[in-house]
Scaffold this motif. Structure first.
Motif, PDB file in Angstrom:
ATOM      1  N   ARG A 173     -30.770   3.199  54.582  1.00 34.42           N
ATOM      2  CA  ARG A 173     -29.324   2.991  54.664  1.00 34.42           C
ATOM      3  C   ARG A 173     -28.703   3.853  55.760  1.00 34.42           C
ATOM      4  NH1 ARG A 173     -30.514   3.290  49.139  1.00 34.42           N
ATOM      5  NH2 ARG A 173     -29.836   5.460  49.011  1.00 34.42           N
ATOM      6  N   ARG A 174     -29.336   4.967  56.031  1.00 35.89           N
ATOM      7  CA  ARG A 174     -28.834   5.864  57.086  1.00 35.89           C
ATOM      8  C   ARG A 174     -29.043   5.257  58.475  1.00 35.89           C
ATOM      9  NH1 ARG A 174     -30.878  12.174  57.922  1.00 35.89           N
ATOM     10  NH2 ARG A 174     -30.326  12.357  60.135  1.00 35.89           N
ATOM     11  N   TYR A 175     -30.186   4.604  58.660  1.00 31.61           N
ATOM     12  CA  TYR A 175     -30.535   4.048  59.968  1.00 31.61           C
ATOM     13  C   TYR A 175     -30.381   2.534  59.977  1.00 31.61           C
ATOM     14  CZ  TYR A 175     -33.005   8.560  60.300  1.00 31.61           C
ATOM     15  OH  TYR A 175     -33.331   9.887  60.303  1.00 31.61           O
ATOM     16  N   THR A 176     -30.279   1.981  61.177  1.00 29.75           N
ATOM     17  CA  THR A 176     -30.367   0.536  61.356  1.00 29.75           C
ATOM     18  C   THR A 176     -31.650   0.228  62.129  1.00 29.75           C
ATOM     19  OG1 THR A 176     -29.063   0.620  63.404  1.00 29.75           O
ATOM     20  CG2 THR A 176     -27.885   0.188  61.342  1.00 29.75           C
ATOM     21  N   VAL A 177     -32.255  -0.920  61.833  1.00 28.31           N
ATOM     22  CA  VAL A 177     -33.503  -1.310  62.486  1.00 28.31           C
ATOM     23  C   VAL A 177     -33.298  -2.604  63.257  1.00 28.31           C
ATOM     24  CG1 VAL A 177     -35.010  -0.122  60.850  1.00 28.31           C
ATOM     25  CG2 VAL A 177     -34.283  -2.465  60.358  1.00 28.31           C
ATOM     26  N   HIS A 178     -33.966  -2.707  64.392  1.00 25.42           N
ATOM     27  CA  HIS A 178     -33.794  -3.843  65.285  1.00 25.42           C
ATOM     28  C   HIS A 178     -35.166  -4.247  65.816  1.00 25.42           C
ATOM     29  CE1 HIS A 178     -29.464  -2.816  65.439  1.00 25.42           C
ATOM     30  NE2 HIS A 178     -29.932  -1.572  65.415  1.00 25.42           N
ATOM     31  N   PHE A 179     -35.459  -5.539  65.769  1.00 22.98           N
ATOM     32  CA  PHE A 179     -36.739  -6.040  66.241  1.00 22.98           C
ATOM     33  C   PHE A 179     -36.645  -6.439  67.707  1.00 22.98           C
ATOM     34  CE2 PHE A 179     -40.001  -9.325  66.849  1.00 22.98           C
ATOM     35  CZ  PHE A 179     -41.115  -8.643  66.371  1.00 22.98           C
ATOM     36  N   ASP A 180     -37.573  -5.919  68.514  1.00 27.63           N
ATOM     37  CA  ASP A 180     -37.677  -6.235  69.940  1.00 27.63           C
ATOM     38  C   ASP A 180     -36.403  -5.921  70.715  1.00 27.63           C
ATOM     39  OD1 ASP A 180     -40.304  -6.901  69.956  1.00 27.63           O
ATOM     40  OD2 ASP A 180     -40.026  -9.052  70.229  1.00 27.63           O
ATOM     41  N   GLU A 181     -35.649  -4.945  70.263  1.00 27.58           N
ATOM     42  CA  GLU A 181     -34.502  -4.471  71.015  1.00 27.58           C
ATOM     43  C   GLU A 181     -34.918  -3.255  71.842  1.00 27.58           C
ATOM     44  OE1 GLU A 181     -30.168  -3.504  69.535  1.00 27.58           O
ATOM     45  OE2 GLU A 181     -31.384  -1.687  69.625  1.00 27.58           O
ATOM     46  N   ALA A 202     -46.375  -8.129  72.918  1.00 29.06           N
ATOM     47  CA  ALA A 202     -46.072  -6.783  72.446  1.00 29.06           C
ATOM     48  C   ALA A 202     -44.663  -6.766  71.862  1.00 29.06           C
ATOM     49  CB  ALA A 202     -46.200  -5.770  73.569  1.00 29.06           C
ATOM     50  N   HIS A 203     -44.495  -6.008  70.787  1.00 27.53           N
ATOM     51  CA  HIS A 203     -43.223  -5.999  70.061  1.00 27.53           C
ATOM     52  C   HIS A 203     -42.881  -4.576  69.638  1.00 27.53           C
ATOM     53  CE1 HIS A 203     -43.393 -10.372  69.869  1.00 27.53           C
ATOM     54  NE2 HIS A 203     -44.666 -10.234  69.547  1.00 27.53           N
ATOM     55  N   CYS A 204     -41.643  -4.377  69.242  1.00 27.95           N
ATOM     56  CA  CYS A 204     -41.229  -3.054  68.785  1.00 27.95           C
ATOM     57  C   CYS A 204     -40.206  -3.167  67.673  1.00 27.95           C
ATOM     58  CB  CYS A 204     -40.655  -2.228  69.942  1.00 27.95           C
ATOM     59  SG  CYS A 204     -38.969  -2.693  70.418  1.00 27.95           S
ATOM     60  N   VAL A 205     -40.097  -2.096  66.917  1.00 27.23           N
ATOM     61  CA  VAL A 205     -38.969  -1.875  66.015  1.00 27.23           C
ATOM     62  C   VAL A 205     -38.236  -0.651  66.531  1.00 27.23           C
ATOM     63  CG1 VAL A 205     -38.231  -1.286  63.680  1.00 27.23           C
ATOM     64  CG2 VAL A 205     -40.129  -2.884  64.024  1.00 27.23           C
ATOM     65  N   ALA A 206     -36.968  -0.814  66.850  1.00 30.92           N
ATOM     66  CA  ALA A 206     -36.128   0.306  67.265  1.00 30.92           C
ATOM     67  C   ALA A 206     -35.309   0.774  66.074  1.00 30.92           C
ATOM     68  CB  ALA A 206     -35.198  -0.125  68.399  1.00 30.92           C
ATOM     69  N   VAL A 207     -35.240   2.074  65.888  1.00 26.75           N
ATOM     70  CA  VAL A 207     -34.474   2.673  64.789  1.00 26.75           C
ATOM     71  C   VAL A 207     -33.304   3.434  65.406  1.00 26.75           C
ATOM     72  CG1 VAL A 207     -34.546   4.245  62.821  1.00 26.75           C
ATOM     73  CG2 VAL A 207     -36.555   2.868  63.395  1.00 26.75           C
ATOM     74  N   ARG A 208     -32.114   3.094  64.939  1.00 25.69           N
ATOM     75  CA  ARG A 208     -30.917   3.718  65.501  1.00 25.69           C
ATOM     76  C   ARG A 208     -30.086   4.399  64.411  1.00 25.69           C
ATOM     77  NH1 ARG A 208     -29.855   2.439  70.728  1.00 25.69           N
ATOM     78  NH2 ARG A 208     -31.054   0.709  71.625  1.00 25.69           N
ATOM     79  N   GLU A 209     -29.390   5.448  64.827  1.00 21.75           N
ATOM     80  CA  GLU A 209     -28.411   6.113  63.962  1.00 21.75           C
ATOM     81  C   GLU A 209     -27.100   6.173  64.716  1.00 21.75           C
ATOM     82  OE1 GLU A 209     -28.009   9.969  61.031  1.00 21.75           O
ATOM     83  OE2 GLU A 209     -29.212  10.185  62.852  1.00 21.75           O
ATOM     84  N   LYS A 210     -26.105   5.467  64.207  1.00 18.12           N
ATOM     85  CA  LYS A 210     -24.789   5.380  64.855  1.00 18.12           C
ATOM     86  C   LYS A 210     -24.944   4.934  66.311  1.00 18.12           C
ATOM     87  CE  LYS A 210     -22.784   8.896  61.841  1.00 18.12           C
ATOM     88  NZ  LYS A 210     -22.130  10.228  61.741  1.00 18.12           N
ATOM     89  N   GLY A 211     -25.850   3.987  66.542  1.00 15.16           N
ATOM     90  CA  GLY A 211     -26.041   3.422  67.863  1.00 15.16           C
ATOM     91  C   GLY A 211     -27.047   4.139  68.733  1.00 15.16           C
ATOM     92  N   GLU A 212     -27.423   5.355  68.363  1.00 15.87           N
ATOM     93  CA  GLU A 212     -28.361   6.134  69.173  1.00 15.87           C
ATOM     94  C   GLU A 212     -29.798   5.822  68.762  1.00 15.87           C
ATOM     95  OE1 GLU A 212     -29.621  10.805  70.064  1.00 15.87           O
ATOM     96  OE2 GLU A 212     -27.971  10.337  68.687  1.00 15.87           O
ATOM     97  N   LEU A 213     -30.662   5.600  69.743  1.00 17.51           N
ATOM     98  CA  LEU A 213     -32.076   5.363  69.473  1.00 17.51           C
ATOM     99  C   LEU A 213     -32.718   6.663  69.008  1.00 17.51           C
ATOM    100  CD1 LEU A 213     -34.427   3.297  69.654  1.00 17.51           C
ATOM    101  CD2 LEU A 213     -34.846   4.166  71.971  1.00 17.51           C
ATOM    102  N   VAL A 214     -33.227   6.671  67.760  1.00 17.56           N
ATOM    103  CA  VAL A 214     -33.761   7.905  67.187  1.00 17.56           C
ATOM    104  C   VAL A 214     -35.219   7.764  66.758  1.00 17.56           C
ATOM    105  CG1 VAL A 214     -31.501   8.725  66.448  1.00 17.56           C
ATOM    106  CG2 VAL A 214     -32.890   7.338  64.878  1.00 17.56           C
TER     107      VAL A 214
END
Length: 217
Positions: free
Chosen positions: A82-90, A124-136
């Motif tokens: 809930r703290r982070y947001t996840v994005h596929f191939d971003e 190739a793929h990725c999951v990006a994890v962000r907190e308040k928009g910042e890649l963390v």
């Protein structure tokens, strides 16, 4: 040591990984082209080498893998989803660069360029994890059907890489059989990883390599 290993000329086929040494070093040389990397992963082989060294190709026995049903993500960790947001191939390149920014990284500029080319080709793929928009944090890797061959994970905030794995299993799972973590370490084993004999791993690769990618949106 390299003198006793096959040297791969450009376009030359890989040795059979099933008959390779248990530590996994199969060959050296060759190029990091899209076609070479595609053939490698579809054969159960991956590149791993340090800056200034030749390209080294590996297929260790056993292989470290994480199945969705054994991934350890306790209830106490759910607050991080809930703290982070996840994005596929971003921002694939940014995730790779973040992984490469760690001390003692093996992700050379040539490796970054090679995997970005794989990403453009849809392999190739990725999951990006962000907190308040910042890649963390995040994870990136190569899809071989239902096998996600994870190349590297990174966290700049608590448990961000674990949330990336959680997302692969629970948010972006489109037929994921397991995550291939390649070689074991205590952290991976604490997440529920297990060791799979190379022959069994190669059987999975043979079954999965022509299937659709097991992760996505």
């Amino acid at each position: 040591m390299l003198n006793s290993l096959p040297f791969l000329k450009e376009g030359e086929a890989f040795p059979d990984p099933s008959s390779g040494p248990k530590e996994g070093l199969l060959a050296w040389g060759g190029e990091l082209s899209v076609s070479r990397l595609r053939t490698a992963y579809r054969s159960g082989i991956f590149p791993w080498f340090n800056e200034g060294n030749p390209v080294l190709w590996w297929s260790p026995d056993p292989r470290c893998v994480i199945f969705p049903e054994t991934f350890y993500f306790p209830k106490s960790m759910r607050r991080f989803t809930r703290r982070y947001t996840v994005h596929f191939d971003e921002a694939f390149g940014a995730v790779v660069a973040l992984c490469a920014s760690r001390p003692s990284t093996w992700i050379t500029p040539a490796m970054q360029e090679a995997y970005e080319a794989l990403h453009v080709k849809g392999m190739a793929h990725c999951v990006a994890v962000r907190e308040k928009g910042e890649l963390v944090g995040g994870v990136y890797g190569v899809c071989v059907g239902g096998i996600f061959c994870a190349e590297s994970m990174v966290s700049l905030r608590p448990n961000a890489s674990k949330v990336a794995l959680w997302a692969l299993f629970n948010v972006f799972n489109r037929g994921l059989v397991f995550v291939d973590a390649q070689v074991p370490n205590p952290h991976l084993m604490s997440l529920g990883a297990q060791l799979m004999p190379r022959d069994k791993y190669l059987d999975y690769v043979a079954r999965e390599k022509n299937n659709p990618c097991g992760v996505g949106v």
